[in-house]
Each structure stands twice: as C-alpha cells, then as structure tokens.
Write a protein that holds these residues in place. Structure first.
Motif, PDB file in Angstrom:
ATOM      1  N   ARG A  53       6.144  -0.683   0.312  1.00  0.00           N
ATOM      2  CA  ARG A  53       5.510   0.604   0.607  1.00  0.00           C
ATOM      3  C   ARG A  53       5.001   1.267  -0.676  1.00  0.00           C
ATOM      4  O   ARG A  53       4.041   2.054  -0.643  1.00  0.00           O
ATOM      5  CB  ARG A  53       6.492   1.525   1.349  1.00  0.00           C
ATOM      6  CG  ARG A  53       7.487   2.228   0.449  1.00  0.00           C
ATOM      7  CD  ARG A  53       8.626   2.826   1.243  1.00  0.00           C
ATOM      8  NE  ARG A  53       9.399   3.807   0.479  1.00  0.00           N
ATOM      9  CZ  ARG A  53      10.240   3.510  -0.516  1.00  0.00           C
ATOM     10  NH1 ARG A  53      10.416   2.256  -0.889  1.00  0.00           N
ATOM     11  NH2 ARG A  53      10.907   4.469  -1.133  1.00  0.00           N
ATOM     12  N   ILE A  54       5.641   0.971  -1.803  1.00  0.00           N
ATOM     13  CA  ILE A  54       5.186   1.533  -3.079  1.00  0.00           C
ATOM     14  C   ILE A  54       3.898   0.857  -3.511  1.00  0.00           C
ATOM     15  O   ILE A  54       2.972   1.499  -4.010  1.00  0.00           O
ATOM     16  CB  ILE A  54       6.278   1.388  -4.159  1.00  0.00           C
ATOM     17  CG1 ILE A  54       7.549   2.125  -3.738  1.00  0.00           C
ATOM     18  CG2 ILE A  54       5.783   1.924  -5.502  1.00  0.00           C
ATOM     19  CD1 ILE A  54       8.707   1.966  -4.704  1.00  0.00           C
ATOM     20  N   ILE A  55       3.818  -0.469  -3.315  1.00  0.00           N
ATOM     21  CA  ILE A  55       2.597  -1.204  -3.656  1.00  0.00           C
ATOM     22  C   ILE A  55       1.409  -0.623  -2.895  1.00  0.00           C
ATOM     23  O   ILE A  55       0.368  -0.323  -3.480  1.00  0.00           O
ATOM     24  CB  ILE A  55       2.762  -2.707  -3.344  1.00  0.00           C
ATOM     25  CG1 ILE A  55       3.811  -3.338  -4.275  1.00  0.00           C
ATOM     26  CG2 ILE A  55       1.427  -3.431  -3.486  1.00  0.00           C
ATOM     27  CD1 ILE A  55       4.141  -4.785  -3.951  1.00  0.00           C
ATOM     28  N   SER A  56       1.562  -0.452  -1.587  1.00  0.00           N
ATOM     29  CA  SER A  56       0.446   0.087  -0.796  1.00  0.00           C
ATOM     30  C   SER A  56       0.239   1.573  -1.080  1.00  0.00           C
ATOM     31  O   SER A  56      -0.903   2.051  -1.108  1.00  0.00           O
ATOM     32  CB  SER A  56       0.687  -0.141   0.701  1.00  0.00           C
ATOM     33  OG  SER A  56       1.755   0.644   1.170  1.00  0.00           O
ATOM     34  N   GLY A  57       1.327   2.303  -1.325  1.00  0.00           N
ATOM     35  CA  GLY A  57       1.219   3.739  -1.584  1.00  0.00           C
ATOM     36  C   GLY A  57       0.451   4.059  -2.847  1.00  0.00           C
ATOM     37  O   GLY A  57      -0.313   5.033  -2.898  1.00  0.00           O
ATOM     38  N   LEU A  58       0.630   3.257  -3.876  1.00  0.00           N
ATOM     39  CA  LEU A  58      -0.070   3.478  -5.141  1.00  0.00           C
ATOM     40  C   LEU A  58      -1.541   3.112  -5.056  1.00  0.00           C
ATOM     41  O   LEU A  58      -2.354   3.606  -5.836  1.00  0.00           O
ATOM     42  CB  LEU A  58       0.563   2.639  -6.253  1.00  0.00           C
ATOM     43  CG  LEU A  58       1.876   3.112  -6.862  1.00  0.00           C
ATOM     44  CD1 LEU A  58       2.370   2.080  -7.864  1.00  0.00           C
ATOM     45  CD2 LEU A  58       1.699   4.465  -7.536  1.00  0.00           C
ATOM     46  N   SER A  59      -1.894   2.235  -4.124  1.00  0.00           N
ATOM     47  CA  SER A  59      -3.207   1.593  -4.131  1.00  0.00           C
ATOM     48  C   SER A  59      -4.205   2.280  -3.205  1.00  0.00           C
ATOM     49  O   SER A  59      -3.841   2.825  -2.160  1.00  0.00           O
ATOM     50  CB  SER A  59      -3.067   0.118  -3.737  1.00  0.00           C
ATOM     51  OG  SER A  59      -2.120  -0.532  -4.582  1.00  0.00           O
ATOM     52  N   SER A  72       3.797  -6.857   6.100  1.00  0.00           N
ATOM     53  CA  SER A  72       4.488  -5.557   6.157  1.00  0.00           C
ATOM     54  C   SER A  72       3.836  -4.575   5.185  1.00  0.00           C
ATOM     55  O   SER A  72       3.741  -3.378   5.466  1.00  0.00           O
ATOM     56  CB  SER A  72       5.983  -5.713   5.841  1.00  0.00           C
ATOM     57  OG  SER A  72       6.224  -5.857   4.455  1.00  0.00           O
ATOM     58  N   THR A  73       3.372  -5.081   4.034  1.00  0.00           N
ATOM     59  CA  THR A  73       2.648  -4.228   3.090  1.00  0.00           C
ATOM     60  C   THR A  73       1.362  -3.720   3.726  1.00  0.00           C
ATOM     61  O   THR A  73       0.994  -2.548   3.571  1.00  0.00           O
ATOM     62  CB  THR A  73       2.317  -5.001   1.794  1.00  0.00           C
ATOM     63  OG1 THR A  73       3.509  -5.586   1.273  1.00  0.00           O
ATOM     64  CG2 THR A  73       1.704  -4.084   0.749  1.00  0.00           C
ATOM     65  N   VAL A  74       0.677  -4.598   4.446  1.00  0.00           N
ATOM     66  CA  VAL A  74      -0.555  -4.213   5.136  1.00  0.00           C
ATOM     67  C   VAL A  74      -0.265  -3.121   6.161  1.00  0.00           C
ATOM     68  O   VAL A  74      -1.035  -2.154   6.294  1.00  0.00           O
ATOM     69  CB  VAL A  74      -1.195  -5.443   5.810  1.00  0.00           C
ATOM     70  CG1 VAL A  74      -2.332  -5.017   6.746  1.00  0.00           C
ATOM     71  CG2 VAL A  74      -1.716  -6.420   4.764  1.00  0.00           C
ATOM     72  N   GLU A  75       0.835  -3.248   6.878  1.00  0.00           N
ATOM     73  CA  GLU A  75       1.187  -2.234   7.882  1.00  0.00           C
ATOM     74  C   GLU A  75       1.383  -0.870   7.236  1.00  0.00           C
ATOM     75  O   GLU A  75       0.946   0.158   7.760  1.00  0.00           O
ATOM     76  CB  GLU A  75       2.452  -2.673   8.633  1.00  0.00           C
ATOM     77  CG  GLU A  75       2.215  -3.837   9.590  1.00  0.00           C
ATOM     78  CD  GLU A  75       3.511  -4.367  10.186  1.00  0.00           C
ATOM     79  OE1 GLU A  75       4.558  -3.706  10.027  1.00  0.00           O
ATOM     80  OE2 GLU A  75       3.470  -5.454  10.789  1.00  0.00           O
ATOM     81  N   HIS A  76       2.070  -0.849   6.085  1.00  0.00           N
ATOM     82  CA  HIS A  76       2.232   0.412   5.351  1.00  0.00           C
ATOM     83  C   HIS A  76       0.866   0.985   4.979  1.00  0.00           C
ATOM     84  O   HIS A  76       0.623   2.196   5.115  1.00  0.00           O
ATOM     85  CB  HIS A  76       3.048   0.185   4.074  1.00  0.00           C
ATOM     86  CG  HIS A  76       4.515   0.013   4.308  1.00  0.00           C
ATOM     87  ND1 HIS A  76       5.299   1.006   4.852  1.00  0.00           N
ATOM     88  CD2 HIS A  76       5.345  -1.029   4.041  1.00  0.00           C
ATOM     89  CE1 HIS A  76       6.556   0.574   4.931  1.00  0.00           C
ATOM     90  NE2 HIS A  76       6.605  -0.648   4.443  1.00  0.00           N
ATOM     91  N   ALA A  77      -0.027   0.122   4.493  1.00  0.00           N
ATOM     92  CA  ALA A  77      -1.350   0.575   4.074  1.00  0.00           C
ATOM     93  C   ALA A  77      -2.147   1.133   5.254  1.00  0.00           C
ATOM     94  O   ALA A  77      -2.811   2.171   5.135  1.00  0.00           O
ATOM     95  CB  ALA A  77      -2.107  -0.576   3.414  1.00  0.00           C
ATOM     96  N   LEU A  78      -2.073   0.462   6.385  1.00  0.00           N
ATOM     97  CA  LEU A  78      -2.787   0.933   7.579  1.00  0.00           C
ATOM     98  C   LEU A  78      -2.260   2.287   8.034  1.00  0.00           C
ATOM     99  O   LEU A  78      -3.032   3.152   8.476  1.00  0.00           O
ATOM    100  CB  LEU A  78      -2.655  -0.101   8.703  1.00  0.00           C
ATOM    101  CG  LEU A  78      -3.452  -1.399   8.524  1.00  0.00           C
ATOM    102  CD1 LEU A  78      -3.054  -2.416   9.589  1.00  0.00           C
ATOM    103  CD2 LEU A  78      -4.952  -1.129   8.582  1.00  0.00           C
ATOM    104  N   ASP A  79      -0.953   2.469   7.933  1.00  0.00           N
ATOM    105  CA  ASP A  79      -0.351   3.749   8.329  1.00  0.00           C
ATOM    106  C   ASP A  79      -0.910   4.911   7.515  1.00  0.00           C
ATOM    107  O   ASP A  79      -0.899   6.061   7.971  1.00  0.00           O
ATOM    108  CB  ASP A  79       1.174   3.694   8.146  1.00  0.00           C
ATOM    109  CG  ASP A  79       1.858   2.838   9.208  1.00  0.00           C
ATOM    110  OD1 ASP A  79       1.219   2.553  10.238  1.00  0.00           O
ATOM    111  OD2 ASP A  79       3.024   2.449   9.000  1.00  0.00           O
ATOM    112  N   HIS A  80      -1.381   4.614   6.305  1.00  0.00           N
ATOM    113  CA  HIS A  80      -1.894   5.676   5.434  1.00  0.00           C
ATOM    114  C   HIS A  80      -3.406   5.607   5.259  1.00  0.00           C
ATOM    115  O   HIS A  80      -3.960   6.191   4.319  1.00  0.00           O
ATOM    116  CB  HIS A  80      -1.187   5.610   4.071  1.00  0.00           C
ATOM    117  CG  HIS A  80       0.259   5.966   4.148  1.00  0.00           C
ATOM    118  ND1 HIS A  80       1.247   5.021   4.347  1.00  0.00           N
ATOM    119  CD2 HIS A  80       0.895   7.172   4.097  1.00  0.00           C
ATOM    120  CE1 HIS A  80       2.420   5.635   4.401  1.00  0.00           C
ATOM    121  NE2 HIS A  80       2.240   6.919   4.254  1.00  0.00           N
ATOM    122  N   GLY A  81      -4.068   4.889   6.168  1.00  0.00           N
ATOM    123  CA  GLY A  81      -5.521   4.889   6.194  1.00  0.00           C
ATOM    124  C   GLY A  81      -6.192   4.170   5.043  1.00  0.00           C
ATOM    125  O   GLY A  81      -7.341   4.477   4.705  1.00  0.00           O
TER     126      GLY A  81
END
Length: 295
Positions: free
Chosen positions: A221-227, A243-252
């Motif tokens: 979630r940190i990888i996707s959150g920073l990016s 799972s990283t992709v899912e986090h990224a999708l959740d945040h648009g």
C-alpha cells in the motif's frame, strides 16, 4: 530533519507498538500531543488501542522502561531518518491512505519523497527476460522526464526496476517490508547499499522488525500510495503484485500493464488488467504523455 516533542513521543510509542495511524486514532483523540502516553494505565491503553489487557500491560511496561531513551539520537547514529506522521516532512500522498504508516524510517535522500512524479514498477518475483526487455523500453523515457521509480526491492521485477532506474541515471525509492536491521532478500545487499548512498530506502517498521509473510502485503500500500501510477510487467493472476494494483485502484491511480504472450502464466495478470481497463504500454513515452501531457 527537525523533530518536535510530539514527533519524539510518537517515535517512542511506535518503537514498542509499530502499527499504522488508524490504530492510534482513538489515542490521538484523547491525547493529540501524546503527552499522557507515559502515564496511561494498562486498562486505558487496552480501551484506546483496542488490544487485550495483557498486551496493554506489556506496552505500558515497555514505555515506562524506555521513557528516557533518545530514539532520534539512536536512529541518527545508524543513519536512519525517522519521519513521523506528525512531522511536516511526512509525504502528503500517504495521508490519503486508510491506514497511513505512523512513522516512515528512511535511509538515503528523503527529499525524493517530495519530488513531483513517482511511478511504481512492479511484477513477479519470478520475472523472466521479458520483464527485463520491457524495462529497457519503459524506464529510459521516464528517467528523461525526471520520474522517480518506486518498487519493493524484492527479487525479480522489483530488482530489475531499481537497477534500470540506476542504469539510466534516474532516481529510485525502495520500500521494504521489514526493519533496516534485517535486509531481505540478502542477495540484494549491494543494491540496497547503492540505493542508500544515492537514492532512498524506506520502511514503516522500526529497525528490529523481521520480515514476515504479513509485512509484505502491508508494504504494497505504501508503494502504490507514494506513486502517481503503477506499471505491471509480469504477474500471475493472484499475487502480491495484484494486491498493489488493488490499492492503487482504490485511490484512483492510473494502471499501466505490459501485454504479454497468452502462453505465459506470468502474462495472465497484466492481460487481465488490460481487459479490465488498464492502459496497455510498450514504451515509457506512453506513460509520460498520460501523466505529464505538457512535457
């Protein structure tokens, strides 16, 4: 980096109770400056942190035992830069997470956290030569546009992404799923040393925390959150990459995927993402044009 007294108290709490900010919300509501954490009874900790009384007793005991420990000085001696959630240098992008890290521990150049464009490149730990070929086409245009490459220092695609960023003169951020005293995988020690010297290594875990199965999904979630966007090279249908992709999708966040041969199990993940709306890419210019249209 200058730490406030609130920052220092959060470092003390996080050392003995290393959880994300959402687990501390009730405590912050009652004690926003953490001035009472050394005076709370075990029963109060149990109620505020929603933990068993036995765990709350250990927490209280550990806090009281280490009341005077200068964590900031000890970290400085190990060239570790702690960035508490309460500090002005904490990256805004991570505050949008449901469960932001309470503290980021950094080795290297923390200024990279605040540079404008960051893109995650992720994929399988069993990445093939196809991922390496993809990096050669994708990473150079990103580096030319001053994009920072973010990944997780795992074997396979993560390693290829960090090495490609370094090879082409760019900057990279590696996010660990453990504390700095337990580097994993060990074969990436030289790469980690290079990143510490010229780039940035970060983790949400105090230095003593060992790698566990559950710490790596948390890291994602940190990888996707920073990016600003995520690029997937090769990935199985169900994996940490997805799972990283899912986090990224959740945040648009924008998702890019490298289309692969239908005969490869590691292309199922990216190909499915494309079917579901991810942008297919075969060079880095496509990413630059999408994210930096005026470049």
């Amino acid at each position: 980096m200058k730490l406030t007294e609130v920052d220092k108290r959060l470092l003390a709490l996080h050392y003995v109770f290393p959880v994300p900010v959402n687990r501390l919300e009730r405590l912050f509501m009652i004690d926003p400056n953490l001035e009472k954490i050394f005076d709370f009874k075990a029963t109060e900790f149990a109620s505020l942190l929603n933990i068993p009384i036995r765990k709350a007793s250990r927490l209280q005991e550990n806090l009281n035992t280490n009341t005077t420990v200068p964590y900031d000085t000890l970290y400085e001696q190990k060239n570790i830069i702690p960035i508490p959630f309460t500090n002005s240098q904490y990256p805004d992008s991570l505050k949008n997470l449901i469960d932001p890290p309470a503290v980021l521990y950094a080795c290297g150049n923390p200024g990279l956290l605040h540079q404008r464009f960051k893109i995650a490149i992720i994929g399988s730990r069993k990445a093939t030569a196809y991922s390496n070929e993809a990096m050669e086409l994708i990473v150079p245009p990103l580096v030319e546009s001053d994009v920072i490459i973010v990944s997780g220092l795992a074997t396979g695609a993560d390693t290829l992404a960090h090495k490609a960023a370094i090879k082409y003169g760019g900057k990279t951020i590696a996010v660990l799923g453990h504390g700095f005293f337990h580097l994993y995988p060990k074969e990436n020690r030289l790469l980690a040393d290079e990143i510490i010297k010229n780039h940035l290594l970060i983790t949400e875990y105090p230095p003593y925390v060992k790698p566990e199965k559950w710490t790596f999904p948390m890291r994602n979630r940190i990888i996707s959150g920073l990016s600003d966007a995520v690029i997937v090279t090769e990935a199985a249908d169900k994996s940490g990459t997805m799972s990283t992709v899912e986090h990224a999708l959740d945040h648009g966040k924008d998702i890019f995927a490298v289309p692969g041969p239908i005969t490869s199990a590691l292309s199922i993940g990216p190909n499915k993402l494309i079917e579901e709306g991810a942008k297919p890419i075969w060079n880095g210019f496509q990413v630059v044009e999408t994210l930096i249209p005026d470049h």
